[in-house]
Design a protein around this motif. Structure first.
Motif, PDB file in Angstrom:
ATOM      1  N   THR A 144      -8.582   0.154 -36.725  1.00 51.12           N
ATOM      2  CA  THR A 144      -9.006  -1.241 -36.758  1.00 51.12           C
ATOM      3  C   THR A 144      -9.322  -1.705 -35.350  1.00 51.12           C
ATOM      4  O   THR A 144      -8.880  -1.117 -34.364  1.00 51.12           O
ATOM      5  CB  THR A 144      -7.914  -2.158 -37.348  1.00 51.12           C
ATOM      6  OG1 THR A 144      -6.761  -2.130 -36.499  1.00 51.12           O
ATOM      7  CG2 THR A 144      -7.529  -1.733 -38.755  1.00 51.12           C
ATOM      8  N   VAL A 145     -10.083  -2.790 -35.268  1.00 54.75           N
ATOM      9  CA  VAL A 145     -10.361  -3.423 -33.986  1.00 54.75           C
ATOM     10  C   VAL A 145     -10.460  -4.926 -34.214  1.00 54.75           C
ATOM     11  O   VAL A 145     -10.927  -5.372 -35.271  1.00 54.75           O
ATOM     12  CB  VAL A 145     -11.657  -2.882 -33.343  1.00 54.75           C
ATOM     13  CG1 VAL A 145     -12.885  -3.226 -34.191  1.00 54.75           C
ATOM     14  CG2 VAL A 145     -11.835  -3.398 -31.918  1.00 54.75           C
ATOM     15  N   THR A 151     -10.366  -9.299 -37.403  1.00 54.62           N
ATOM     16  CA  THR A 151      -9.953  -7.900 -37.417  1.00 54.62           C
ATOM     17  C   THR A 151     -10.802  -7.132 -38.425  1.00 54.62           C
ATOM     18  O   THR A 151     -11.002  -7.577 -39.558  1.00 54.62           O
ATOM     19  CB  THR A 151      -8.468  -7.768 -37.769  1.00 54.62           C
ATOM     20  OG1 THR A 151      -7.697  -8.466 -36.783  1.00 54.62           O
ATOM     21  CG2 THR A 151      -8.032  -6.315 -37.787  1.00 54.62           C
ATOM     22  N   SER A 176     -17.831  -1.352 -39.478  1.00 59.71           N
ATOM     23  CA  SER A 176     -16.776  -2.311 -39.144  1.00 59.71           C
ATOM     24  C   SER A 176     -16.825  -3.370 -40.238  1.00 59.71           C
ATOM     25  O   SER A 176     -17.853  -4.032 -40.408  1.00 59.71           O
ATOM     26  CB  SER A 176     -17.015  -2.973 -37.785  1.00 59.71           C
ATOM     27  OG  SER A 176     -16.707  -2.115 -36.710  1.00 59.71           O
ATOM     28  N   LYS A 199     -19.444  -4.261 -28.267  1.00 57.55           N
ATOM     29  CA  LYS A 199     -17.999  -4.045 -28.318  1.00 57.55           C
ATOM     30  C   LYS A 199     -17.606  -3.252 -29.572  1.00 57.55           C
ATOM     31  O   LYS A 199     -16.670  -2.446 -29.546  1.00 57.55           O
ATOM     32  CB  LYS A 199     -17.266  -5.373 -28.274  1.00 57.55           C
ATOM     33  CG  LYS A 199     -17.394  -6.136 -26.963  1.00 57.55           C
ATOM     34  CD  LYS A 199     -16.681  -5.414 -25.835  1.00 57.55           C
ATOM     35  CE  LYS A 199     -16.545  -6.285 -24.587  1.00 57.55           C
ATOM     36  NZ  LYS A 199     -17.822  -6.616 -23.944  1.00 57.55           N
ATOM     37  N   HIS A 200     -18.303  -3.468 -30.670  1.00 62.50           N
ATOM     38  CA  HIS A 200     -18.072  -2.645 -31.858  1.00 62.50           C
ATOM     39  C   HIS A 200     -18.455  -1.201 -31.568  1.00 62.50           C
ATOM     40  O   HIS A 200     -17.732  -0.267 -31.948  1.00 62.50           O
ATOM     41  CB  HIS A 200     -18.869  -3.179 -33.048  1.00 62.50           C
ATOM     42  CG  HIS A 200     -18.238  -4.359 -33.706  1.00 62.50           C
ATOM     43  ND1 HIS A 200     -17.269  -4.251 -34.680  1.00 62.50           N
ATOM     44  CD2 HIS A 200     -18.442  -5.693 -33.526  1.00 62.50           C
ATOM     45  CE1 HIS A 200     -16.899  -5.456 -35.080  1.00 62.50           C
ATOM     46  NE2 HIS A 200     -17.599  -6.348 -34.397  1.00 62.50           N
ATOM     47  N   ALA A 203     -15.769   0.302 -29.596  1.00 63.61           N
ATOM     48  CA  ALA A 203     -14.596   0.561 -30.432  1.00 63.61           C
ATOM     49  C   ALA A 203     -14.791   1.824 -31.255  1.00 63.61           C
ATOM     50  O   ALA A 203     -13.848   2.612 -31.443  1.00 63.61           O
ATOM     51  CB  ALA A 203     -14.329  -0.635 -31.343  1.00 63.61           C
ATOM     52  N   LYS A 206     -14.149   4.742 -29.040  1.00 58.76           N
ATOM     53  CA  LYS A 206     -12.714   4.895 -28.819  1.00 58.76           C
ATOM     54  C   LYS A 206     -12.035   5.513 -30.033  1.00 58.76           C
ATOM     55  O   LYS A 206     -11.007   6.193 -29.907  1.00 58.76           O
ATOM     56  CB  LYS A 206     -12.073   3.551 -28.496  1.00 58.76           C
ATOM     57  CG  LYS A 206     -12.448   2.995 -27.133  1.00 58.76           C
ATOM     58  CD  LYS A 206     -11.792   1.629 -26.899  1.00 58.76           C
ATOM     59  CE  LYS A 206     -12.196   1.038 -25.553  1.00 58.76           C
ATOM     60  NZ  LYS A 206     -11.586  -0.309 -25.342  1.00 58.76           N
ATOM     61  N   THR A 248     -10.369  -5.607 -27.522  1.00 56.15           N
ATOM     62  CA  THR A 248     -11.094  -4.364 -27.817  1.00 56.15           C
ATOM     63  C   THR A 248     -10.157  -3.189 -28.038  1.00 56.15           C
ATOM     64  O   THR A 248     -10.586  -2.050 -28.080  1.00 56.15           O
ATOM     65  CB  THR A 248     -12.070  -4.025 -26.676  1.00 56.15           C
ATOM     66  OG1 THR A 248     -11.337  -3.947 -25.445  1.00 56.15           O
ATOM     67  CG2 THR A 248     -13.148  -5.074 -26.556  1.00 56.15           C
ATOM     68  N   THR A 249      -8.851  -3.454 -28.171  1.00 53.98           N
ATOM     69  CA  THR A 249      -7.911  -2.384 -28.456  1.00 53.98           C
ATOM     70  C   THR A 249      -8.133  -1.857 -29.871  1.00 53.98           C
ATOM     71  O   THR A 249      -8.149  -2.621 -30.838  1.00 53.98           O
ATOM     72  CB  THR A 249      -6.462  -2.882 -28.319  1.00 53.98           C
ATOM     73  OG1 THR A 249      -6.264  -3.362 -26.994  1.00 53.98           O
ATOM     74  CG2 THR A 249      -5.474  -1.756 -28.605  1.00 53.98           C
ATOM     75  N   VAL A 250      -8.316  -0.556 -29.974  1.00 52.64           N
ATOM     76  CA  VAL A 250      -8.495   0.072 -31.274  1.00 52.64           C
ATOM     77  C   VAL A 250      -7.160   0.619 -31.754  1.00 52.64           C
ATOM     78  O   VAL A 250      -6.500   1.374 -31.045  1.00 52.64           O
ATOM     79  CB  VAL A 250      -9.530   1.210 -31.198  1.00 52.64           C
ATOM     80  CG1 VAL A 250      -9.634   1.926 -32.538  1.00 52.64           C
ATOM     81  CG2 VAL A 250     -10.882   0.663 -30.774  1.00 52.64           C
TER      82      VAL A 250
END
Length: 299
Positions: A144-145, A151, A176, A199-200, A203, A206, A248-250
């Motif tokens: 998830t991001v 979210t 997403s 940013k997606h 993510a 990542k 932006t934490t995945v």
């Protein structure tokens, strides 16, 4: 379906007149598609087999559309980057701002949509839907991001030997999907927000997804499958927008204690996996958007 380049489609006199006057395009022929550019925005309407009633009226940075008794319907507007042959990172921080009145009546969704090439990949950032959340229970869970205050579940699906921008091909689909829809079925939803598209993409990288391809397009997309509905896309704009709620934490599936699921995605859940063979803003060899039904009775 085989298609010509986007620039070729809009070179004719009829297309030029349609763009200038913003005449509604009304579906009446098999697999009717109308494409153009107006005020610097690329747009396209697609209606499978010309079934039912469908229309799109484009203006610079906005459009209205409606559909009823259709098989598959799509209307979208955005930017085509294909001629530049560059990775998304070359375009800086891509953000899309939208202001939409969206009225789904059945199986439909509103999303940001596009492709990359070399390698080929089709993607979706889903903001809202009608009575079915894509891609259902299928798909490979990639975590998830949280972006722009929402979210999203990150998922990967695969299409095998299906039409694409570059002819019949096997390619992944990246998703997403908001955990909570920004829309409800059978009512008009007033949706306004910002999608930090780059940013997606970051993510997804990542999360272990390959984002090395060249960016083909970024578009706001309204779709329907065997349903009715309408949308008034009051504005679409690209560029920076204040965002104080971006994380932006995945969170990976391992962090979640979730092993994900395997997926054979027939495309938005149709009964027989039929549906969209859509050439996405006029790729070289057509093909493109391949939903296997966009959410059938058991989706």
């Amino acid at each position: 379906m085989k298609m010509s380049k986007f620039k070729k489609v809009i070179s004719g006199t009829v297309s030029a007149l349609m763009i200038a006057s913003s005449i509604p395009t009304v579906a009446s022929a098999a697999d009717q598609q109308t494409r153009g550019n107006i005020g610097g925005f690329d747009y396209e309407m697609w209606n499978q087999n010309g079934q039912g009633q469908a229309s799109m009226t484009p203006k610079a940075g906005s459009f209205t559309c409606s559909w009823s008794n259709i098989e598959n319907f799509l209307a979208r507007m955005g930017k085509n980057y294909d001629s530049q042959k560059k990775n998304y990172k070359a375009f800086g921080d891509i953000t899309l701002n939208y202001d939409v009145e969206y009225t789904p009546k059945g199986n439909s969704y509103m999303c940001v949509y596009g492709w990359t090439r070399n390698p080929l990949m089709e993607y979706y950032i889903v903001e809202g839907w009608g009575d079915w959340r894509p891609p259902g229970n299928d798909g490979e869970n990639k975590g998830t991001v949280t972006l722009n205050g929402n979210t999203y579940d990150i998922r990967k699906t695969m299409r095998y030997n299906q039409p694409s921008l570059d002819g019949t091909a096997t390619f992944p689909q990246y998703w997403s999907v908001r955990k909570t829809s920004g829309s409800a079925n059978n009512q008009t939803n007033y949706m306004k927000g910002t999608i930090s598209v780059s940013k997606h993409f970051e993510a997804w990288e990542k999360a272990g997804l390959d984002m090395s391809g060249t960016l083909y397009e970024v578009s706001l997309n309204i779709e329907g499958y065997r349903s009715n509905g309408s949308a008034n896309v009051k504005s679409i704009s690209f560029g920076a927008s204040p965002d104080t709620q971006t994380d932006t934490t995945v969170t990976t599936p391992a962090d979640q204690g979730d092993n994900g699921g395997g997926m054979n995605f027939g495309g938005f859940g149709g009964d027989n996996g039929g549906g969209m063979n859509f050439g996405g803003f006029g790729g070289d060899n057509g093909g493109g958007m391949n939903f296997g039904g966009f959410g059938g009775d058991n989706g």
